[in-house]
Design a protein around this motif. Structure first.
Motif, short mmCIF file in Angstrom:
data_model
loop_
_atom_site.label_atom_id
_atom_site.label_comp_id
_atom_site.label_asym_id
_atom_site.label_seq_id
_atom_site.Cartn_x
_atom_site.Cartn_y
_atom_site.Cartn_z
N ALA A 4 -1.26 22.58 1.44
CA ALA A 4 -1.82 22.61 0.09
C ALA A 4 -3.01 21.67 -0.05
N LYS A 5 -2.94 20.48 0.55
CA LYS A 5 -4.05 19.54 0.39
C LYS A 5 -5.29 19.97 1.17
N ARG A 6 -5.13 20.91 2.11
CA ARG A 6 -6.27 21.44 2.85
C ARG A 6 -6.80 22.73 2.27
N ASN A 7 -6.04 23.36 1.35
CA ASN A 7 -6.31 24.74 0.95
C ASN A 7 -7.28 24.80 -0.24
N PHE A 8 -8.56 25.05 0.06
CA PHE A 8 -9.56 25.28 -0.98
C PHE A 8 -10.05 26.73 -0.95
N GLY A 9 -9.34 27.60 -0.23
CA GLY A 9 -9.73 29.01 -0.17
C GLY A 9 -10.22 29.46 1.19
N GLN A 10 -10.48 28.50 2.10
CA GLN A 10 -10.87 28.89 3.45
C GLN A 10 -9.67 29.50 4.18
N ASP A 11 -9.96 30.28 5.21
CA ASP A 11 -8.92 30.99 5.92
C ASP A 11 -8.01 30.00 6.67
N LEU A 12 -6.81 30.48 7.03
CA LEU A 12 -5.78 29.63 7.62
C LEU A 12 -6.26 28.83 8.83
N PRO A 13 -7.06 29.39 9.76
CA PRO A 13 -7.51 28.56 10.89
C PRO A 13 -8.18 27.26 10.46
N TYR A 14 -8.92 27.27 9.36
CA TYR A 14 -9.60 26.05 8.91
C TYR A 14 -8.62 25.02 8.38
N LEU A 15 -7.44 25.45 7.96
CA LEU A 15 -6.42 24.52 7.51
C LEU A 15 -5.71 23.85 8.68
N LEU A 16 -5.91 24.42 9.89
CA LEU A 16 -5.29 23.88 11.10
C LEU A 16 -6.28 23.12 11.97
N ASP A 17 -7.48 22.90 11.47
CA ASP A 17 -8.58 22.36 12.27
C ASP A 17 -8.30 20.96 12.80
N GLN A 18 -7.46 20.18 12.12
CA GLN A 18 -7.22 18.80 12.53
C GLN A 18 -6.01 18.67 13.46
N THR A 19 -5.43 19.78 13.89
CA THR A 19 -4.29 19.73 14.79
C THR A 19 -4.77 19.74 16.25
N PRO A 20 -3.92 19.33 17.20
CA PRO A 20 -4.38 19.13 18.58
C PRO A 20 -4.92 20.39 19.24
N SER A 21 -6.04 20.22 19.96
CA SER A 21 -6.63 21.24 20.84
C SER A 21 -7.15 22.47 20.12
N VAL A 22 -7.37 22.39 18.81
CA VAL A 22 -7.79 23.54 18.02
C VAL A 22 -9.29 23.53 17.80
N VAL A 23 -9.93 24.70 17.98
CA VAL A 23 -11.35 24.91 17.67
C VAL A 23 -11.44 26.14 16.78
N VAL A 24 -12.15 26.06 15.66
CA VAL A 24 -12.23 27.17 14.73
C VAL A 24 -13.69 27.61 14.56
N ASN A 25 -13.86 28.87 14.12
CA ASN A 25 -15.20 29.37 13.83
C ASN A 25 -15.13 30.47 12.79
N SER A 26 -16.27 30.79 12.22
CA SER A 26 -16.36 31.76 11.13
C SER A 26 -17.59 32.62 11.33
N ASP A 27 -17.42 33.96 11.29
CA ASP A 27 -18.57 34.86 11.41
C ASP A 27 -19.58 34.63 10.30
N ALA A 28 -19.07 34.49 9.07
CA ALA A 28 -19.95 34.32 7.91
C ALA A 28 -20.42 32.88 7.73
N GLY A 29 -19.85 31.95 8.51
CA GLY A 29 -20.36 30.60 8.56
C GLY A 29 -19.69 29.58 7.68
N ALA A 30 -18.81 30.02 6.75
CA ALA A 30 -18.26 29.06 5.79
C ALA A 30 -16.75 29.12 5.68
#
Length: 828
Positions: free
Chosen positions: A132-158
């Motif tokens: 909940a504290k990470r959830n501003f509407g970005q997709d789930l991968p972005y909410l996991l960005d601070q967990t170990p060994s994770v790299v995220v990306n977005s086609d639309a850039g945001a």
């Protein structure tokens, strides 16, 4: 920059700040009959999964806000226990003993596939509050960005629309994802397209990421990690909430959710409606996403029955192609090479110089992807005496949709259309608009029979499995053509259908052999039958029949060092079949795709000290060091090229490996200030790799074998979060992410790579508690505070160009520069 420095200074000053009447709560959970520890018990604070007990039965909640709270402890096959907790500045100890034979909770249905401190694997747990504290509407991968060994990306850039995550360099086609134990990955592509389930995070009560092979899972094999999602928790109190976000690129998120709580001690109903829309950072990369979630449950002492349905519908403007490299560099000579080789027209090249890094290849106003996915699940959890319980589920997923594209000067014959003769002129090409459709059903059942004898609480066992079938029609229609020839509206120019049956069975057990020593064993048998018939869009016959049977053993051991310390080690085998594109998009003359095999060694050390008094009163400390060695046979690795719908093309490599260390740590002081960090250092190598190029005569040229780096596999990934509370109810956080160089193909060529990048984000959450509502929370997320221009994904391919030499063309996915999201949440 000034704002960042001020925020950092404020955070650093928190160590001397007062506790604002809140602090940590820790304790130990034991069996009331035997007095033995209960590792893996789930701790809920006000209905939100907030932690679990370790191998010694200990738990720690680093922050319990001021005021009264309900703390609930659940463990499979035991009576749950409710305790009232009052938030206060001083650290509190709370020990609880659970009585065997309790009401089964929803978590029992996913426990069978989750890791714990007895399974000797690397994992991360996140609860509802973490998401909940990470959830501003970005997709789930972005909410996991601070967990170990994770790299995220977005086609639309945001972070809104199509997003992806990689764990240990493995894309989501190698990450097993389940929702309540039901497979989420597409059975053909192995991808999990979370864009089809927007705002799923608002309905998740707990989530576990297992890195490596992990425990046996339903669905596709975990070749880098698994993502186990649960929405089954029952919130005992009635609630109603709304959350609304607005931000850069005209981004909107609107969510309304409600729940009845436990009615008459038996019934629960929960629901959610969400809409997320964004224009995207990239030009013409808009998203319009809608979803719902509904659950109705019944529970008695030994029975829980729950029906869940959720759905998502997405319409996104296609940003799959990325942008050519000259859009980032402004190199006109390089841009001319793209024009000379037919990569871009002169008009598009001029537009590229004008739009720069936000350039979009497409200009047709409905160049969109349109897809809807409806999920239906029926879950049963049934106690079978004092020592046994059964979790079972039936499921159906219905998916359908298309992507629409404008095609210029296409040959009529390639679409099953006759050439057009007008006067003496024969017309062989036409502009047209087509739609490529998917129409599928995925259905089946899963079960897990759990055994935990109360007379021998050191032993636990599970027998589980699943049977699933997938039917998928692929077809294309021409909905408009400048020269329609003999076609009609919705003229169908190709059709193929796929059927895939997947069933598995597994058995798993943990046994605490000695007070300090525990062992773990897990074995799975999985069978796949895949049949594909018909023609693809290029009119090639794609008839395929493939069968596989895999045997996947796993074993591990743990050793408790005392005082919240543990050593662990495990070995696991994972195998999986090729994906659809490995069959249909195989280059002519290439050998058929082979199944992959992985031997995964994991070992590490954990320290969990919720009362690390040696660091100061009220201080909590958590550390983990994990070593992994993942040895592959016939690994399918990305070549750097894509097919026409943006799917990465892959090739088998005989021998390859990933090895490294994952270091994680977290320290908090009375919830005034906390620091968490994770660092992954790895080597990702292909042995005896032979690069293939082509000369001016289009002859295949194979280079000498050498050891090289696996594509899309950074050697260094880190994430750091510094968070504190400068004022009562106000939480501020700095989030810093670093990713080292990633290569777009397997040649380890720097000119075909993604440059290293660092990103700093800033987050504020301010909670108010007026008399007329339970809570109002204001939030602000500033992404990319330092305004870096960076890319997080890309692809490359080469062929003999106009110069007579092999040319390589790079395309990238630029990520947004500084941007913000602001939210208002209300709880009634």
């Amino acid at each position: 920059m000034k704002t960042v420095l001020l925020a950092g200074a404020a955070l650093c000053a928190l160590a001397a700040a007062p506790a604002w009447a809140q602090g940590p709560v820790s304790g130990t959970i034991t069996d009331a009959r035997t007095g033995g520890a209960l590792p893996g018990a789930t701790i809920f604070l006000d209905g939100a999964a907030s932690g679990s007990t370790d191998a010694a039965g200990a738990f720690a909640l680093p922050a319990v806000p001021a005021g009264p709270h309900e703390l609930r402890v659940t463990f499979l096959g035991y009576e749950q226990q409710l305790r009232q907790v009052q938030g206060q500045a001083d650290a509190q100890r709370l020990n609880a003993s659970l009585t065997p034979g309790g009401v089964l909770t929803g978590e029992a249905l996913v426990t069978a596939s989750r890791a714990n401190d007895r399974t000797a694997t690397a994992y991360t747990n996140l609860g509802r509050e973490d998401l909940a504290k990470r959830n501003f509407g970005q997709d789930l991968p972005y909410l996991l960005d601070q967990t170990p060994s994770v790299v995220v990306n977005s086609d639309a850039g945001a972070g809104v629309g199509y997003t992806d995550l990689r764990i240990r360099g493995t894309s989501n086609t190698g990450i097993n994802m389940t929702i309540n134990g039901v497979p989420l990955n597409d059975p053909e592509s192995h991808g999990a397209f979370l864009v089809n389930l927007p705002d799923l995070a608002s309905s998740i009560n707990s989530l576990q990421i297992q890195r490596g092979v992990g425990t046996s899972q339903n669905g596709g094999a975990a070749f880098g990690a698994s993502l186990n999602i649960s929405t089954l928790d029952n919130r005992r109190e009635a609630y109603a909430e709304t959350n609304n976000t607005y931000g850069s690129f005209n981004t909107w998120k609107n969510t309304v959710q409600f729940g009845t709580g436990l009615v008459n001690g038996r019934f629960t109903v929960d629901g959610r409606l969400s809409r997320i829309a964004s224009d995207g950072y990239m030009n013409r990369a808009a998203s319009d996403l809608k979803s719902y979630y509904f659950a109705a449950g019944y529970q008695a002492k030994n029975t829980q029955l729950k029906f869940i349905t959720f759905s998502g519908r997405e319409k996104t403007y296609q940003a799959w192609y990325g942008v050519p490299e000259p859009a980032l560099t402004g190199d006109r000579a390089q841009l001319q090479v793209y024009v000379d080789n037919g990569e871009l027209s002169a008009a598009n090249a001029a537009r590229l110089l004008q739009e720069g890094r936000r350039y979009s290849y497409f200009t047709y106003d409905n160049q969109t992807d349109n897809y809807q996915q409806n999920h239906y699940q029926l879950h049963l959890s049934q106690g079978l005496g004092a020592d046994w319980n059964l979790g079972a589920a039936l499921h159906l997923t219905r998916g359908f949709g298309y992507y629409e594209s404008f095609r210029a000067r296409r040959k009529l014959v390639n679409y099953g259309l006759q050439n057009v003769v007008i006067g003496g002129q024969t017309i062989t090409r036409t502009d047209l608009i087509d739609r490529k459709w998917l129409d599928n059903y995925f259905y089946g059942g899963t079960f897990a029979l759990n055994y935990q004898p109360k007379a021998h609480e050191a032993f636990q066992a599970t027998l589980g499995g699943a049977w699933n079938r997938f039917n998928n029609d692929h077809y294309g229609e021409v909905i408009w053509a400048q020269y329609a020839s003999n076609g009609t509206i919705r003229h169908r120019y190709y059709f193929n259908d796929a059927t895939k049956t997947d069933y598995n069975a597994y058995a798993r057990a943990t046994w605490q052999v000695l007070p300090r020593l525990g062992v773990y064993g897990d074995v799975q048998v999985r069978h796949i039958d895949y049949a594909l018939a018909g023609v693809e869009d290029d009119q090639n016959d794609v008839a395929t029949r493939a069968r596989y049977t895999f045997f996947n053993p796993k074993a591990g051991a743990t050793f408790a060092l005392g005082a919240g310390q543990q050593l662990y080690a495990s070995f696991a085998v994972g195998q999986r079949e090729p994906v659809r594109s490995d069959f249909t998009d195989r280059p002519a003359g290439s050998p058929p795709a082979q199944a992959e095999r992985l031997h995964d060694f994991e070992g590490g050390y954990r320290l969990n000290r919720p009362d690390a008094a040696f660091l100061g009163a009220g201080t909590a400390l958590r550390l983990e060091a994990n070593y992994f060695y993942m040895n592959y046979r016939n690994q399918l690795v990305a070549t750097g090229q894509l097919n026409d719908v943006g799917t990465a093309l892959r090739t088998n490599v005989a021998r390859s490996y990933r090895t490294g260390v994952e270091l994680t740590g977290a320290v908090s002081a009375n919830d005034n200030i906390s620091l968490s960090s994770t660092l992954t250092l790895s080597q990702n190598r292909i042995r005896d790799y032979r690069d293939v190029t082509y000369n001016a005569d289009f002859d295949r040229v194979e280079a000498a074998p050498r050891t090289t780096t696996i594509s899309y596999s950074p050697a260094v990934v880190s994430a750091h979060t510094l968070e504190g509370q400068p004022l009562k109810g106000l939480r501020a956080a700095l989030l810093y992410k670093t990713v080292s160089r990633q290569y777009l193909d397997n040649t380890a060529t720097s000119s075909r790579s993604i440059a290293p990048y660092q990103v700093l984000d800033f987050r504020l959450r301010y909670a108010l508690h007026p008399r007329f509502v339970k809570e109002i929370e204001l939030g602000l997320l500033v992404n990319n505070v330092l305004n870096r221009e960076y890319v997080a994904n890309g692809y490359t391919y080469g062929y003999v160009g106009a110069s007579g030499r092999q040319e390589n063309f790079n395309y990238y996915y630029p990520q947004a520069t500084r941007n913000f999201l602001a939210s208002v949440g209300v709880k009634f």
